[in-house]
Design an enzyme around this catalytic site. Structure first.
Site, PDB file in Angstrom:
ATOM      1  N   CYS A   1       0.822  -1.204   0.000  1.00 41.56           N
ATOM      2  CA  CYS A   1       0.000   0.000   0.000  1.00 41.56           C
ATOM      3  C   CYS A   1       0.851   1.247   0.000  1.00 41.56           C
ATOM      4  O   CYS A   1       1.896   1.305   0.654  1.00 41.56           O
ATOM      5  CB  CYS A   1      -0.898   0.023   1.234  1.00 41.56           C
TER       6      CYS A   1
ATOM      7  N   GLY B   1      -1.387  -0.884  -4.096  1.00 39.15           N
ATOM      8  CA  GLY B   1      -2.696  -0.259  -3.950  1.00 39.15           C
ATOM      9  C   GLY B   1      -2.520   1.154  -3.445  1.00 39.15           C
ATOM     10  O   GLY B   1      -1.663   1.428  -2.599  1.00 39.15           O
TER      11      GLY B   1
ATOM     12  N   ASN C   1      -5.744   3.880   3.189  1.00 44.58           N
ATOM     13  CA  ASN C   1      -5.265   3.363   1.902  1.00 44.58           C
ATOM     14  C   ASN C   1      -6.438   2.850   1.081  1.00 44.58           C
ATOM     15  O   ASN C   1      -7.595   3.161   1.342  1.00 44.58           O
ATOM     16  CB  ASN C   1      -4.248   2.245   2.150  1.00 44.58           C
TER      17      ASN C   1
ATOM     18  N   CYS D   1      -7.803  -0.025   1.033  1.00 40.99           N
ATOM     19  CA  CYS D   1      -8.727  -0.943   1.720  1.00 40.99           C
ATOM     20  C   CYS D   1      -8.984  -0.542   3.166  1.00 40.99           C
ATOM     21  O   CYS D   1      -9.466  -1.362   3.954  1.00 40.99           O
ATOM     22  CB  CYS D   1      -8.197  -2.371   1.630  1.00 40.99           C
ATOM     23  N   THR D   2      -8.641   0.653   3.536  1.00 37.95           N
ATOM     24  CA  THR D   2      -8.975   1.330   4.806  1.00 37.95           C
ATOM     25  C   THR D   2      -8.351   0.717   6.052  1.00 37.95           C
ATOM     26  O   THR D   2      -8.841   0.943   7.156  1.00 37.95           O
ATOM     27  CB  THR D   2     -10.508   1.453   5.020  1.00 37.95           C
ATOM     28  N   GLU D   3      -7.239  -0.033   5.913  1.00 36.56           N
ATOM     29  CA  GLU D   3      -6.611  -0.573   7.118  1.00 36.56           C
ATOM     30  C   GLU D   3      -5.298   0.119   7.475  1.00 36.56           C
ATOM     31  O   GLU D   3      -4.775  -0.088   8.567  1.00 36.56           O
ATOM     32  CB  GLU D   3      -6.379  -2.081   6.990  1.00 36.56           C
TER      33      GLU D   3
ATOM     34  N   PRO E   1      -7.760  -6.962   3.883  1.00 34.08           N
ATOM     35  CA  PRO E   1      -8.835  -7.857   3.419  1.00 34.08           C
ATOM     36  C   PRO E   1      -8.392  -9.289   3.125  1.00 34.08           C
ATOM     37  O   PRO E   1      -9.199 -10.206   3.196  1.00 34.08           O
ATOM     38  CB  PRO E   1      -9.315  -7.193   2.118  1.00 34.08           C
ATOM     39  N   THR E   2      -7.159  -9.505   2.743  1.00 33.79           N
ATOM     40  CA  THR E   2      -6.595 -10.838   2.437  1.00 33.79           C
ATOM     41  C   THR E   2      -7.407 -11.607   1.408  1.00 33.79           C
ATOM     42  O   THR E   2      -7.462 -12.839   1.442  1.00 33.79           O
ATOM     43  CB  THR E   2      -6.437 -11.714   3.697  1.00 33.79           C
TER      44      THR E   2
ATOM     45  N   THR F   1      -7.079 -12.500  -1.664  1.00 31.67           N
ATOM     46  CA  THR F   1      -6.446 -13.514  -2.499  1.00 31.67           C
ATOM     47  C   THR F   1      -5.592 -14.476  -1.694  1.00 31.67           C
ATOM     48  O   THR F   1      -5.626 -15.683  -1.930  1.00 31.67           O
ATOM     49  CB  THR F   1      -5.590 -12.826  -3.587  1.00 31.67           C
ATOM     50  N   ILE F   2      -4.830 -13.973  -0.729  1.00 27.87           N
ATOM     51  CA  ILE F   2      -3.952 -14.889   0.002  1.00 27.87           C
ATOM     52  C   ILE F   2      -4.747 -15.834   0.890  1.00 27.87           C
ATOM     53  O   ILE F   2      -4.299 -16.941   1.175  1.00 27.87           O
ATOM     54  CB  ILE F   2      -2.879 -14.134   0.822  1.00 27.87           C
TER      55      ILE F   2
END
Length: 919
Positions: free
Chosen positions: A338, A366, A550, A552-554, A737-738, A740-741
């Protein structure tokens, strides 16, 4: 009695794929003919003249047609078998069991008749003995699966002249069709894909056809050949060849290639494994070892550390983020996830930001862009003596830049624009994702987020007015927060009343808040994020201001025109750290200690595309350790997500992760040195994340903060260690969010509740049937797992709520996201947030949303001390495509409920519970 096709089409766009692979238009008349023949076979010739049969056939034909056309996607095509499946189901559900039985028997007879010549012809070209060996190897050691149905389905799909590659694909597809009836066939499918991958890789490296079963592969020899070829192709850093390869290859665990589910391995195959001209030659354990070696390049004992990192990755105990997996050990190791930027109010800065976005996105970053400093619509421009067109036209260009740079086709380019709620253009900002209006003032592909100060929420709750300003006349508001912001904001309001400010507008705070929530519901944007908690609890208050989150807001890191914030992410797989008895704290501590070291290594190894990112990352060294598989851990513990016990588990698991992560970073500081800007930070004052809650409470000055302060570990001792040793990293934790992993590891993403218990998941690797294996395990234990249950799950869209034979305790444990009160999610997030120095990607699910519900929910999140929220997911009565595997599709007239979709899909889609951009 079989349903073939040609003749009058009902809808010209719908095509039917016949068994010989030819295509013809869909024709409902053929369905009527087949149904009539079925009734004739059972009831005799008189049935043809029966008005009852005529009426029934017409009604069943309509049902079948409606169901089939519902399946049709953007390029609709139906296989003839799908049509026959629907005819069979329509007869069964209509209560015409004798007719259905005759129809089934006729189909089976016809299938056998077709199969014999096809198999005989194909057998001349197929090594069937090897097919049987490969399938036997694929099912070995897996419960509740067998080779027979896979072989039978494979045999059905043989044809004369089938190639080796097509045969391998036929086996994979054969096993894949069985997944929804038995989730363990996902592992079988993955092993068949693995066999295909082995053949592809070995053939490429040898330069001639090579096949090898899992037990036949010489992994150490393969790894040496793979590494040499990857270096030759300039895909891998030549430095990796200087490792002691004898030690490295001895540590490889080939058996872990068998641990993947189909979705995980297919995702790696499509997007992660090294390839040349489209040919994959990197096997799973080579992939993990390449990533581990890349992360150990700067270690003194790099073989030992590489093996330690490899063990963590290949066991799925921890997974690094997608950019790290893509690029570690390569010639361009851009490993960060990010990037956060601030755009200044001048053309040079604005257009430099577009260039920076493109360079950062090129290697899988991102983006979160803070646009608040850019002056608003109607503001005076001194250089031209004209008036500004505001921030929106510039956001349109940023949107198009994100679309143009799509990270080499591996992932969609993605950015999120943030704007503070007092900006004069905020109302136009809210409309950016609408599908109506002037398209030049719309950003259909870029995410947006509101950066909301506490003062605004206080005005909302007091039903007070709110004043919008242009930042060129109120420049210091951008850098102020908490009490200082509120006091200065009121001074500017007074100045506006005196006529000292030219561009401003006064609105009712409640009305603006309602519009924010309305746009969030209608378009999925802008997200609601809270400026003051992000800054008041930031360990780095002394070194700058958090101006945005960022993509994804984390992530909550400081930005300025001179520093682009960078965060390096990875996630602990919580499922791998629980037993039925609870959290395995000893294992969690070991995992976290190694993970923090890996993430810290990213900072020094990283390939930086712009100097502002390098400067910021080396100075502050932030990392973001998060978690995934939270819902799976609850399943393992037997806890419903909507329960006080689950909220307590969220608290305690995050407390342990936080304690171990801070401890590991402090130990690294003792070993490697403190981060440069440590002095003056909250860490240096002995203020840990749990302590910073008091700072937020003091700034709120009242009862607007409702948080839990409980703890169970020895935090005093850790505070003292941090004061003495310092910290290696300015920020340590963030829950991403994870998307894909977590697929790779075969667990639910991040802290998400179970979306559905059976659904079709779509991502860049295709469509995948996903069944909740924990639910299947429990249903099997009670003798309830059968095809009728699969059909019911599809009919009720993955929900157990209306299936009478499922016991109440299972319904509570396996309640899906829309069946629980979203306040449970906020409560759990609040308990986690007290331990986290950054934030968490928190999606909120609302069934039958209303303005009142959304207002209460988001103000509840603010009162509970959350820093950010992510997507709002709501339900509406619209249809979704259901899987069409024989005998298990949903009931014909079902009108399922699905998430409301944004009219134009963004980089992160609201109609899919996954974000492909962050991880």
């Amino acid at each position: 009695m079989s349903v073939e096709t040609t003749s009058r089409p009902v809808r010209a766009a719908v095509q039917v794929i016949r068994r010989d692979a030819t295509v013809s238009p869909f024709d409902a008349n053929k369905i009527s003919v087949a149904l009539t023949k079925a009734f004739l076979a059972v009831e005799g010739d008189g049935a043809a003249a029966s008005s009852r049969v005529h009426h029934v056939v017409a009604e069943l034909t309509t049902q079948v047609e409606t169901s089939l056309l519902r399946y049709a996607g953007p390029e609709p095509a139906l296989h003839v078998e799908q049509i026959q499946d629907q005819v069979e189901l329509a007869l069964m559900r209509g209560g015409h069991h004798k007719v259905a039985r005759a129809y089934v028997l006729y189909r089976e007879e016809r299938a056998k008749a077709r199969e014999k010549p096809a198999v005989q012809d194909a057998a001349e070209h197929v090594d069937w003995a090897r097919v049987e060996h490969v399938v036997a190897e694929a099912v070995a050691g897996i419960d509740d699966v067998s080779a027979e149905p896979v072989l039978a389905e494979t045999r059905r799909n043989l044809y004369d002249g089938i190639t080796a590659e097509e045969l391998a694909t036929a086996q994979i597809l054969a096993a894949r069709t069985l997944v929804e009836r038995e989730p363990n066939y996902s592992y079988v499918t993955a092993r068949l894909l693995l066999d295909k991958l082995r053949g592809e890789a070995l053939t490429y490296l040898a330069g001639e056809p090579r096949l090898a079963g899992h037990d036949e592969l010489n992994y150490p020899g393969y790894f040496r050949d793979y590494l040499a070829r990857a270096i030759e192709l300039e895909l891998v850093d030549p430095e990796l060849a200087k490792f002691n390869l004898k030690k490295i290859t001895a540590a490889i665990r080939p058996e872990r290639d068998l641990d993947f589910g189909f979705l995980g391995l297919q995702t790696l195959y499509d997007r992660y494994f090294l390839h040349h001209d489209g040919t994959r030659f990197e096997l799973p354990q080579a992939f993990f070892m390449r990533v581990a070696m890349g992360l150990a390049l700067r270690e003194q004992d790099r073989e030992r550390r590489a093996i330690e990192f490899y063990e963590l990755l290949s066991s799925f105990d921890f997974m690094a983020s997608t950019p790290t997996l893509f690029n570690s050990g390569t010639t361009r190791p851009q490993l960060s996830s990010c990037f956060l930027t601030t755009v200044d109010d001048e053309l040079d800065s604005i257009f430099q930001s577009y260039k920076n976005n493109a360079l950062l996105a090129k290697y899988s970053g991102g983006l979160g862009n803070d646009w608040t400093p850019v002056r608003g619509l109607g503001a005076h421009i001194k250089g031209t003596n004209g008036k500004s067109q505001g921030v929106v036209p510039f956001l349109k260009i940023a949107n198009d830049t994100a679309v143009a740079v799509n990270q080499g086709g591996k992932r969609k380019g993605a950015a999120c624009a943030y704007l503070e709620t007092w900006h004069i253009d905020v109302e136009e900002f809210l409309d950016l994702r609408k599908n109506t209006g002037d398209d030049r003032r719309r950003t259909h592909d870029m995410n947006t987020a509101n950066w909301v100060p506490d003062e605004f929420l206080r005005r909302v709750e007091a039903d007070a007015p709110w004043t919008l300003f242009s930042p060129d006349e109120t420049p210091d508001l951008h850098d102020l927060y908490g009490t200082a912001f509120a006091e200065r904001y009121r001074e500017y309001e007074a100045a506006a009343d005196r006529g000292e400010i030219k561009v401003f507008r006064r609105v009712r705070a409640v009305e603006l808040w309602r519009r924010m929530l309305t746009m969030l519901f209608e378009t999925g944007h802008p997200w609601i994020t809270f400026k003051d908690p992000c800054n008041l609890r930031s360990p780095q208050q002394h070194a700058g201001v958090v101006h945005s989150s960022n993509l994804c807001t984390e992530i909550t890191l400081n930005t300025s025109t001179g520093e682009v914030a960078v965060c390096n992410l990875g996630s602990v797989n919580l499922l791998r750290h629980v037993t039925p008895d609870g959290l395995d704290t000893a294992k969690l501590e070991r995992t976290v200690r190694t993970a923090v070291r890996m993430l810290d290594n990213v900072i020094d190894i990283n390939f930086y595309t712009i100097p502002e990112a390098r400067r910021s990352n080396l100075r502050h060294r932030p990392i973001g350790l998060g978690l995934m598989g939270f819902q799976d851990a609850l399943f393992e513990l037997g806890l419903p997500v909507a329960s006080p016990e689950a909220v307590e588990f969220a608290d305690r698991s995050m407390e342990h992760l936080s304690y171990y992560a801070i401890s590991a970073s402090s130990d690294l500081a003792a070993e490697r040195g403190r981060y440069e800007s440590f002095d003056g930070s909250l860490w240096s004052q002995g203020i840990l994340p749990i302590d910073s809650l008091r700072l937020l409470a003091a700034a709120r000055q009242g009862d607007s903060l409702d948080v839990d302060y409980s703890s169970t570990m020895d935090w005093d001792a850790l505070r003292e260690r941090v004061r003495i040793n310092g910290m290696r990293n300015s920020n340590v934790m963030a829950i991403a969010p994870t998307a894909t992993i977590s697929n790779i590891c075969g667990v639910g993403q991040s802290i998400e509740p179970q979306f559905q218990n059976l659904y079709v998941k779509s991502n860049m690797s295709g469509d995948f049937t996903v069944v909740n294996p924990h639910l299947v395990r429990d249903l099997k234990a009670r003798g309830l797992w059968d095809e009728a249950m699969v059909s019911d799950l599809k009919y009720f869209d993955g929900s157990l709520g209306q299936i009478d034979r499922v016991p109440g305790d299972l319904k509570r444990r396996y309640a899906t996201a829309f069946e629980i009160d979203p306040k449970w999610l906020v409560d759990a997030a609040s308990r986690r947030q007290k331990w986290i120095d950054q934030a968490q990607s928190l999606n909120l699910y609302v069934d039958a949303p209303s303005g009142r519900k959304l207002d209460e929910l988001y103000r509840y999140a603010w009162h509970k001390g959350l820093k950010t929220t992510y997507y709002l997911r709501a339900r509406a009565a619209t249809s979704v495509e259901k899987s069409t595997l024989r005998g298990t599709d949903g009931k014909l007239n079902a009108v399922p409920a699905v998430p409301v979709a944004a009219p134009e899909p963004a980089a992160c889609r609201i109609d899919d519970p996954d974000c492909e951009a962050c991880q």
